[in-house]
Design a protein around this motif. Structure first.
Motif, short mmCIF file in Angstrom:
data_model
loop_
_atom_site.label_atom_id
_atom_site.label_comp_id
_atom_site.label_asym_id
_atom_site.label_seq_id
_atom_site.Cartn_x
_atom_site.Cartn_y
_atom_site.Cartn_z
N ALA A 39 0.79 -1.23 0.00
CA ALA A 39 0.00 0.00 0.00
C ALA A 39 0.82 1.28 0.00
O ALA A 39 0.27 2.35 -0.22
CB ALA A 39 -0.93 0.01 1.22
N GLU A 40 2.12 1.18 0.24
CA GLU A 40 2.90 2.42 0.36
C GLU A 40 4.12 2.40 -0.54
O GLU A 40 4.62 1.36 -0.93
CB GLU A 40 3.26 2.70 1.81
CG GLU A 40 3.86 1.56 2.58
CD GLU A 40 5.37 1.47 2.46
OE1 GLU A 40 6.03 2.45 2.10
OE2 GLU A 40 5.90 0.40 2.70
N LEU A 41 4.57 3.60 -0.87
CA LEU A 41 5.60 3.79 -1.88
C LEU A 41 6.91 3.08 -1.55
O LEU A 41 7.45 2.38 -2.41
CB LEU A 41 5.86 5.30 -2.07
CG LEU A 41 6.90 5.68 -3.11
CD1 LEU A 41 6.54 5.14 -4.48
CD2 LEU A 41 7.07 7.19 -3.15
N ASN A 42 7.42 3.22 -0.34
CA ASN A 42 8.70 2.61 -0.01
C ASN A 42 8.67 1.09 -0.15
O ASN A 42 9.60 0.48 -0.68
CB ASN A 42 9.17 3.01 1.38
CG ASN A 42 9.64 4.44 1.43
OD1 ASN A 42 10.02 5.02 0.42
ND2 ASN A 42 9.60 5.04 2.61
N GLY A 43 7.60 0.47 0.31
CA GLY A 43 7.45 -0.97 0.16
C GLY A 43 7.36 -1.39 -1.29
O GLY A 43 7.95 -2.39 -1.71
N ALA A 44 6.63 -0.60 -2.09
CA ALA A 44 6.48 -0.91 -3.51
C ALA A 44 7.82 -0.78 -4.23
O ALA A 44 8.16 -1.61 -5.08
CB ALA A 44 5.45 0.02 -4.14
N LEU A 45 8.60 0.25 -3.89
CA LEU A 45 9.92 0.43 -4.50
C LEU A 45 10.84 -0.74 -4.16
O LEU A 45 11.58 -1.22 -5.02
CB LEU A 45 10.54 1.75 -4.07
CG LEU A 45 9.95 3.00 -4.69
CD1 LEU A 45 10.43 4.26 -3.97
CD2 LEU A 45 10.27 3.07 -6.18
#
Length: 134
Positions: A39-45
């Motif tokens: 759900a969040e940018l850092n995890g997705a990156l």
């Protein structure tokens, strides 16, 4: 699913839990493996950088910003993406206008069709090391 059909590892980036579960259910229902949902940018990156992926479904607006940096990273790796957004194509940066966009709200049938299209693109752009035989 027959032995000759490829199963892809599909990154799902979606910050709305119910929509994320719907996407997960649809991806798995078509025989593919879900990575996420995140759900969040850092995890997705992190997943975009480290995971072996066949393709990705990215909500445009996520916790921590938008998914454009994730898309840039994946596209650089040759991983096709499908954007999900309640806004039109005009809100995407010009560099991403060639990518598929499924407008929200969408039906289950539309989602299934777009996932099939996305995986077909992945199949055409990747070799067998990016997919699992299932």
């Amino acid at each position: 699913m027959s032995d000759s059909v490829m199963r892809f590892r599909v990154l799902v980036v979606e910050d709305e839990p119910l929509i994320g579960m719907d996407i997960e259910y649809a991806v798995e229902g078509l025989g593919h493996v879900v990575v996420g949902p995140v759900a969040e940018l850092n995890g997705a990156l992190g997943l975009a950088a480290d995971e072996t992926l066949g393709c990705a479904i990215l909500d445009v607006n996520i916790r921590g910003g938008n998914s454009y940096p994730v898309a840039d990273m994946l596209l650089k790796r040759g991983v096709p993406v499908l954007f999900l957004s309640g806004y039109g194509m005009h809100t995407l940066p010009q560099r991403l206008h060639e990518e598929a966009l499924l407008p929200k709200p969408f039906t289950t049938e539309q989602l299934d069709e777009e996932i099939c299209n996305l995986c077909a693109r992945a199949s055409n752009s990747r070799d067998s090391r990016w997919a699992e035989k299932g």
